[in-house]
Design a protein around this motif. Structure first.
Motif, short mmCIF file in Angstrom:
data_model
loop_
_atom_site.label_atom_id
_atom_site.label_comp_id
_atom_site.label_asym_id
_atom_site.label_seq_id
_atom_site.Cartn_x
_atom_site.Cartn_y
_atom_site.Cartn_z
N LEU A 128 0.70 -1.33 0.35
CA LEU A 128 -0.27 -0.16 -0.62
C LEU A 128 1.06 1.08 -0.40
O LEU A 128 1.57 1.86 0.93
N VAL A 129 1.37 1.22 -1.40
CA VAL A 129 2.80 2.97 -1.78
C VAL A 129 2.02 3.62 -1.05
O VAL A 129 2.67 5.03 -0.72
N SER A 130 0.84 4.10 -1.51
CA SER A 130 0.24 5.44 -1.41
C SER A 130 -1.06 5.28 -1.10
O SER A 130 -1.43 4.40 -1.20
N ASP A 131 -1.94 6.38 -0.35
CA ASP A 131 -2.70 6.50 0.33
C ASP A 131 -4.34 6.30 -0.48
O ASP A 131 -5.56 5.12 -0.18
N CYS A 132 -4.10 5.90 -1.98
CA CYS A 132 -4.75 6.22 -2.77
C CYS A 132 -5.13 4.61 -3.98
O CYS A 132 -6.05 5.04 -4.20
N PHE A 133 -3.83 4.28 -3.48
CA PHE A 133 -3.57 3.02 -4.36
C PHE A 133 -4.08 2.23 -3.65
O PHE A 133 -3.95 1.63 -2.57
N ILE A 134 -4.71 0.27 -4.45
CA ILE A 134 -5.07 -0.21 -3.92
C ILE A 134 -4.71 -1.26 -4.74
O ILE A 134 -5.10 -1.73 -6.11
N PRO A 135 -3.28 -2.16 -4.47
CA PRO A 135 -1.86 -2.77 -5.65
C PRO A 135 -3.39 -4.20 -6.02
O PRO A 135 -3.95 -4.50 -5.17
N GLN A 136 -2.79 -4.66 -7.28
CA GLN A 136 -3.40 -5.82 -7.32
C GLN A 136 -2.89 -6.81 -8.33
O GLN A 136 -2.49 -7.81 -7.61
N ILE A 137 -1.54 -6.52 -8.70
CA ILE A 137 -0.51 -7.02 -8.87
C ILE A 137 1.01 -6.90 -8.78
O ILE A 137 1.58 -5.38 -8.33
N VAL A 138 1.77 -7.42 -8.29
CA VAL A 138 2.96 -7.32 -8.85
C VAL A 138 4.05 -7.76 -9.42
O VAL A 138 4.20 -8.67 -10.38
N TYR A 139 4.17 -6.98 -10.58
CA TYR A 139 5.35 -7.49 -12.04
C TYR A 139 6.38 -6.48 -11.50
O TYR A 139 7.21 -6.63 -10.64
N SER A 140 7.19 -7.54 -12.62
CA SER A 140 8.33 -6.92 -11.95
C SER A 140 9.46 -6.27 -13.87
O SER A 140 8.98 -7.69 -14.72
N THR A 141 9.87 -5.70 -13.75
CA THR A 141 10.81 -5.47 -14.66
C THR A 141 11.82 -6.19 -15.17
O THR A 141 12.47 -5.77 -13.99
N THR A 142 12.41 -7.03 -15.96
CA THR A 142 13.55 -7.89 -16.15
C THR A 142 13.78 -8.10 -17.65
O THR A 142 13.34 -7.17 -18.37
N PHE A 143 15.17 -9.55 -17.18
CA PHE A 143 15.49 -9.20 -19.44
C PHE A 143 14.95 -10.44 -19.26
O PHE A 143 15.54 -11.83 -19.02
N GLY A 144 14.74 -10.74 -20.44
CA GLY A 144 14.97 -12.02 -21.55
C GLY A 144 15.97 -12.36 -23.11
O GLY A 144 16.24 -10.80 -22.80
N TYR A 145 16.53 -13.49 -23.12
CA TYR A 145 17.59 -13.20 -23.64
C TYR A 145 16.69 -13.97 -24.59
O TYR A 145 16.39 -15.16 -24.59
N ARG A 146 17.49 -14.38 -25.96
CA ARG A 146 17.78 -14.90 -27.48
C ARG A 146 18.06 -16.14 -26.84
O ARG A 146 19.92 -15.98 -26.88
#
Lengths: 370, 392, 606
Positions: A128-146
């Motif tokens: 709950l990082v903000s008073d207005c925010f209703i979290p739904q998912i946790v995603y991540s930015t990460t790397f994919g490679y061939r």
């Protein structure tokens, strides 16, 4: 399954009815989301079951999340709010909350408690990082490679600094065309300890240092701006590795069967979730609250993972994550939060970026354009 | 088209070397692809020189020879590079067959004025090749889009299967997607609803204003013109945000009317520009003549002025229509989910999830517009024939 | 596109009432000596009746233009003007922190100290109501564009400001439950004479909360939106507040009266509650404590209004407490408040209108001694403007190069063939811009169609594939392709009107091919080039989707940054400033074009 669902739904409904009481509720609701597979997962997991319970409710989906901040501001200034619920990333939620464009919520009152009775506030916890925010998912930015472009006799890349290792892993990289995430990775690979990254990045010297590190690979980077870019570039073989959201990589690897591998090291967690626009009339607000209460309960969040590989934001949902609806594979190991994947993760500092976003972005863009 | 110049067969020293040169060029391409460019060029030149000489001197019948060329080259291509090679070979064969006889019989000279020097003839054809190349540049993206829309995968990529012409690499699923998806159908309906209304609005208001503007006594003419043309000048993103903000205040945001008004505003400059341009060449004494013969202004407008400026109005309308039909930035802001148009749907498609459905839609639109344009052209020719005019 | 050619004699030759008027003037001068004015058939002087005809014609022309003009003004110009005005608008600082800005006026910015305690006190009252209305973070956002860190400074302090001087609040509330009773407060404050104060606070709150006075224009707007089904709430300036403050209280407890008025206005306008039922917020009690400390016991004794004894008791209680200074409290909330940095930013951006955005848009910033250049590593916009202009020129140039031959051929081919080829020119129009841009991506990328072909042919080594996308080259190719029809069509329509016999005549007089073309044909086609160029140039200067997709880092335009500031960073002021500059550049070019070629000569295939 069906039975559990119905049971859950009934419970949620009772709770909702209890809080909302006999309040008047609107029958139409505009929900703003991102379109594509992500929005489809929300329709499957939240909207369809909700409409099954409330056949009279009509849900209109608007795929405007990318412009949500600007549009909400204009709606607010005009005093004509046409949206009822908006899916945004956490950083935007903070911005919207700061601007007074999103409504503050009370987690314990507006969100359903976990089945074991844990209050929503504890169940969502730090997310709950903000008073207005209703979290739904946790995603991540990460790397994919061939996988087919890994040179022979070399192990597949498995740590973040391999992105900078052009000798071992020749080929282009794709990075997002903004400083967020890239600056952190650059500093991590420049020898800055994980917990000092943001302290260093707050200083002009630290920013220069991160840019210098990025400068080492600048000539070999394709900068992306839309979520669909990196998967396309990977499928074309245009790049060797690129950053993107883990759900996109899941889709490229498992659903499209491309020769792509996932590198979870130093994945940067971020959150997606709902905000309710400030200034809704009461009947619409009542409807939205009813929907949110339903759509963010433990089972619903776990259900969403059947269609997309993003982790549910509730602790209590994690054990309920099941199989992919079409492919039938277990989804739990594909969650960014799965223990095997989360060996080395990095936490996005919202407060820091709220302050430094404009400043660093100006420098970053000037650096890019050189 | 009648021949301007009587044609005669050309001497060997002219056409054999020319064909050989073309052969050398083609050989160079095939040769480099297979290892040695130089060898390819030599083989190409010799082969075609011999072929050209043989067919023109020893065989009288043109048709079978040209078919033989096509088949021969096709087989050679297949031997070198399989199915795709065969297709390229067939094309080469057809070209060289045609080219040899075109030169040998002197047909290239038929439609040119008899007094042209050889240099001018060469320039004439070189120029045409150049323009042909530019036109190919213009339609290349469409040529790329069409095959990709039959891609069996969900990416904008020519897969190895596609390049091998393996049927597995192709599928109609993106077309099925388009016809079965409510989103796409709704977007198509919206586009077909919004664009014509916006066009109609822009054309009717725009034509009236252009007529007013073309009168010589309008005060502040330049300023008015600048204002009317401004929607074309202001960067779209600024227009979009400004309109969004303003329209939400008066309750037009997220309504069909709002999108139609916004698109009409964007299309107006095109109508104004084309119609005023046509009016520059309009002889005003015609309207006066009509008026002096008792026609009221409305009749004068519809019976005299309108038919004469119609081409300008139509091309302005075309621009306005395309502006609306292909506009994404403004509708993204001014519209809401209910007014999602095709470009908007494509935009989300590109940004959120690459899907060749977009390409399928583009292909369908291109096919439809080719049909439309062809029908229009055929109708035009028919009416010309009926009126007893010679085409052109 | 069409087969209508310009129909010979131009309108300029046709007689008009204006010409006639001149003629009449000439006639009268000639006849001046011999007799009266020339008369029309109905007996009125000819001059008058001609002037009337002229006026009528003008009116008719204006009447024809008016609907469109009004439409464009309302549907387009008004929104744009409204948007661009944000480039100088900056009321947010003085609206959110009015008292602070006023108090800061006396502060010497060049001195090395932080502002005096009065400023911090003003900041407290401003901040309190701003935080209640959740407007402080918005100001933080705004100032964060100028000084990184302001955003969290404001957000963090907003959370703490409720608890400032908690001891005062508790001391008063512990005395008696009355102090938490709304009715007691209403009774104490009520009276005549505070209307001006209350209205003043209402105006301040409306400014803070962006509530506009409705006025005549607003009523009109209400009526219009009513037509489309939108309802209008009552105007904020007309809502009855239903509380009053007596002049005695204002004299005795000025801060309290002001804080209470703030509280009352807020309760009614923002929360929609009734003042008599709400307990005043902490700031009122803090103000009361400050007021009471400043009073002597005699002052209080002289007071004859309601709740005198309670006030005396309260004074006794708060006098026991040594209040912390607001400066210390703010610095404790965030140490940045103890430095000059945030104060300088507030002071610099306090005026209602600012040149800050424009300065930023030309890589400058407001310094202590007027405008100064930004640090080099943040300079980007001038470079982007230059690049945008340069690339647009290159694109226009390549459009001329490619479009001219095509248009020439089309104009010189028989109509039948020309129309068929015209389909090829028009086809790209029917393919969505997005699709075409994506197609170019497929063509140009390193694993793309062109590179694949080149590698297959052996012209390019597999390891050294050409880089043709994500740079300027990619943008130029894709945009040239997209804009080429806009060049070909005007050129074609102009060239259609050039009789081919001119060229033949020139040649028969002995001109070489080149001379004939360059001296005879080319000059006549210049209007087409001009029209096409201005179209292509103007359109390309404002493009942003194509450069975004194929431009990489070196091929993006200024519009990309404008779009970024509008949809991501929310720095609309900067976006508007950048947009205004871009617009000014285009307008200057447009004006120059109009002067040199004349806008009437723009032909789009008509």
């Amino acid at each position: 399954m069906k039975f559990t669902k119905t049971l859950m739904a009934t419970t949620a409904l009772t709770v909702a009815a209890g809080t909302v009481g006999a309040q008047e509720m609107a029958d139409e609701m505009t929900i703003v989301s991102w379109g594509g597979a992500y929005q489809q997962s929300q329709i499957n997991a939240y909207a369809d079951p909700y409409q099954e319970m409330h056949p009279d409710v009509e849900i209109v989906w608007d795929e405007s999340s990318a412009e949500a901040v600007a549009k909400l501001r204009a709606q607010n200034e005009a005093g004509n709010i046409t949206w009822d619920l908006v899916d945004v990333v956490a950083a935007d939620a903070i911005r919207l909350c700061d601007e007074g464009l999103a409504m503050e919520i009370d987690p314990d009152e507006d969100l359903a408690a976990a089945p074991d009775g844990t209050s929503a506030e504890d169940d969502f916890g730090d997310l709950l990082v903000s008073d207005c925010f209703i979290p739904q998912i946790v995603y991540s930015t990460t790397f994919g490679y061939r996988t087919d472009m890994v040179p022979e006799g070399v192990d597949a890349p498995d740590e973040i600094c391999d992105v900078w290792d052009l000798e071992t892993y020749p080929g282009k990289r794709a990075l997002e065309k903004r400083p967020i995430n890239n600056m952190e990775w650059a500093l991590l690979c420049d020898g800055v300890a994980k917990d000092e990254v943001y302290d260093v990045l707050a200083t002009p010297e630290g920013q220069e240092r991160a840019l210098a590190k990025l400068g080492e690979i600048k000539d070999d980077v394709i900068w992306w701006s839309a979520g669909a870019d990196t998967p396309q570039l990977l499928a074309d073989g245009e790049i060797f590795m690129g950053s993107t959201y883990n759900g996109r990589l899941f889709s490229v690897i498992e659903e499209q069967g491309q020769p792509v591998g996932m590198m979870w090291d130093a994945q940067i967690f971020d959150l997606g979730g709902w905000i309710i626009p400030e200034g809704l009339p009461e009947d619409r607000l009542a409807r939205v609250k009813d929907f949110v209460m339903f759509a963010t309960d433990t089972q619903r969040l776990a259900d969403q993972a059947k269609w997309i590989s993003y982790g549910p934001a509730r602790k209590s949902s994690a054990p309920l994550v099941g199989q992919h609806a079409d492919l039938g594979i277990e989804m739990a190991p594909h969650m960014p939060t799965a223990p095997d994947n989360a060996k080395n993760t990095f936490l996005y500092n919202y407060e820091f970026w709220a302050d430094y976003r404009d400043d660093i972005d100006a420098k970053f863009q000037a650096w890019l354009a050189q | 088209m009648v021949a301007l110049t009587p044609i005669s067969r050309k001497p060997v020293r002219f056409y054999v070397p020319t064909v050989a040169l073309a052969g050398a060029f083609a050989g160079l391409l095939v040769g480099t692809a297979n290892g040695s460019g130089l060898l390819g060029a030599v083989i190409g030149a010799v082969l075609l020189a011999v072929l050209a000489y043989v067919v023109t001197h020893f065989i009288d019948n043109e048709k079978p020879v040209r078919w033989a060329f096509v088949i021969l080259f096709g087989i050679a291509g297949a031997a070198l590079a399989g199915v795709s090679g065969a297709i390229i070979g067939l094309a080469f064969g057809w070209f060289f067959g045609w080219f040899t006889y075109w030169l040998y019989e002197g047909r290239y000279r038929a439609r040119l004025a008899p007094y042209l020097t050889p240099g001018q003839v060469l320039w004439h054809f070189a120029f045409r090749v150049l323009v042909g190349a530019i036109l190919i540049f213009l339609i290349t993206p469409i040529l790329v889009v069409m095959p990709l829309s039959f891609n069996a995968e969900n990416f904008f990529t020519f897969t190895p299967e596609m390049l091998r012409f393996d049927p597995e690499g192709y599928s109609l699923k993106h077309y099925r997607d388009f016809f079965s998806s409510d989103d796409w159908q709704q977007a198509l309906r919206n586009s077909l609803l919004i664009a014509p209304v916006a066009t109609l609005l822009a054309v009717s208001f725009g034509t009236l204003a252009a007529i007013g503007l073309s009168s010589e006594h309008v005060p502040f003419r330049r300023a008015i013109m600048a204002i009317l043309i401004s929607p074309m000048i202001v960067p779209l993103i600024i227009s979009a945000a400004g309109m969004y903000f303003f329209y939400s205040r008066i309750g037009l945001q997220g309504t069909y009317l709002g999108v139609v008004l916004a698109h009409a505003a964007l299309g107006i400059p095109f109508v104004i520009i084309t119609v005023t341009a046509t009016l520059v060449g309009f002889d005003r004494s015609l309207t006066r003549a009509a008026a002096s013969m008792g026609a009221n202004p409305v009749t004068t407008f519809f019976r005299v002025q309108m038919p004469l400026i119609l081409p300008g109005v139509i091309s302005g309308g075309l621009f306005a229509f395309i502006t609306s039909f292909d506009e994404v930035v403004v509708v993204l802001f001014v519209g809401s989910a209910g007014q999602k148009t095709l470009p908007w749907q494509m935009f989300t498609g590109l940004r959120e999830q690459i899907s060749p459905t977009i390409l399928a839609v583009a292909t369908i639109l291109v096919a439809v517009s080719i049909c439309l344009l062809t029908v229009v052209e055929l109708l035009r020719r028919r009416s010309e024939r009926l009126r007893g005019m010679s085409p052109g | 596109m069409s087969d209508l050619k310009s129909t010979g004699p131009q309108t300029a030759d046709a007689p008009t009432p204006e010409d006639a008027l001149h003629e009449v003037a000439g006639l009268e001068e000639k006849n001046g000596k011999s007799g009266g004015p020339v008369l029309a058939a109905d007996g009125t002087p000819l001059k008058h009746s001609l002037a009337r005809a002229l006026r009528l014609q003008k009116l008719r022309a204006l009447g024809l233009i008016a609907p469109l003009l009004i439409f464009v003004l309302v549907a387009f110009i008004a929104p744009i003007a409204d948007m661009l005005f944000r480039a100088v608008e900056n009321q947010i600082v003085s609206n959110t922190l009015p008292r602070t800005v006023q108090a800061l006026g006396a502060w010497d910015e060049d001195a090395s100290e932080v502002p005096p305690e009065e400023v911090y006190e003003a900041l407290y009252y401003d901040f309190f109501i701003a935080a209640e209305a959740r407007r402080h973070t918005r100001l933080g956002q705004r100032l964060n564009y100028e000084n990184a860190g302001m955003s969290s400074l404001f957000r963090g302090s907003g959370r703490d400001v409720d608890d400032f001087r908690e001891a005062d609040v508790e001391a008063i509330q512990d005395l008696d439950d009355k102090w938490e009773d709304p009715a007691f407060w209403t009774a104490m404050m009520a009276g005549q004479g505070g209307e001006a104060l209350i209205e003043d606070r209402r105006a301040a709150f409306m400014a803070l909360a962006d509530l506009d006075e409705r006025g005549v224009f607003g009523d009109l707007q209400c009526a219009v939106s009513g037509l489309f089904g939108g309802a209008c709430d009552p105007a904020p300036e007309d809502i009855a507040l239903n509380f009053s403050i007596s002049s005695e209280i204002i004299d005795l407890l000025p801060l309290t009266a002001m804080a209470y008025a703030d509280f009352g206005v807020f309760t009614v306008l923002e929360d929609g509650d009734v003042v008599t039922e709400e307990e005043p917020w902490e700031a009122v009690l803090v103000a009361l404590a400050s007021d009471l400390r400043a009073l002597t016991p005699e002052d209080l004794a002289a007071y004859e209004g309601a709740a005198r004894d309670d006030l005396i008791a309260a004074k006794a209680a708060v006098d026991q407490i040594d209040p912390e200074s607001f400066a210390a409290l703010f610095t404790a909330a965030d140490e940045d408040w103890g430095t000059r940095s945030p104060w300088l930013t507030i002071a610099t951006y306090a005026p209602d209108y600012t040149s800050g955005y424009f300065l930023n848009a030309v890589d400058m910033q407001k310094g202590l001694d007027g405008p100064e250049a930004r640090p080099e590593n943040q300079q980007i916009y001038m470079m982007l403007f230059q690049r945008t202009l340069f690339m647009s020129l290159v694109i226009t140039g390549s459009c001329i190069l490619l479009g001219y031959p095509v248009a020439w051929l089309l104009a010189n081919l028989p109509m039948r063939t020309a129309n068929l080829l015209m389909i090829l020119v028009l086809l790209p129009f029917w393919t969505s811009l997005l699709v075409r841009t994506s197609a170019w991506k497929v063509m140009l990328q390193q694993q793309g169609v062109i590179n694949d072909t080149l590698v297959w042919l052996g012209l390019v080594d597999d390891a050294s594939r050409l880089v043709m996308i994500n740079n300027q080259f990619g943008t130029i190719v894709a945009m040239t392709h997209i804009l080429l029809p806009f060049m070909i069509l005007p050129l074609y329509s102009v060239m259609q009107t050039i009789p081919p016999s001119y060229l033949r005549a020139a040649k028969s007089l002995g001109a070489t091919n080149w001379t004939a073309f360059w001296r005879v044909y080319f000059p006549q086609s210049v209007p087409g080039i001009g029209a096409g160029s201005i179209l292509v140039f103007i359109l390309s200067i404002g493009y942003y989707i194509t450069p975004e997709i194929v431009g990489g880092t070196t091929g993006t335009f200024i519009s990309n940054r404008i779009a970024y500031h509008i949809s991501s960073s929310l720095n609309w002021g900067l976006a508007a400033a950048l947009g205004s500059i871009l617009l000014a550049v285009v307008l200057i070019l447009y004006w120059a074009y109009d002067k040199i070629v004349g806008i009437d000569n723009v032909k789009l295939g008509g």
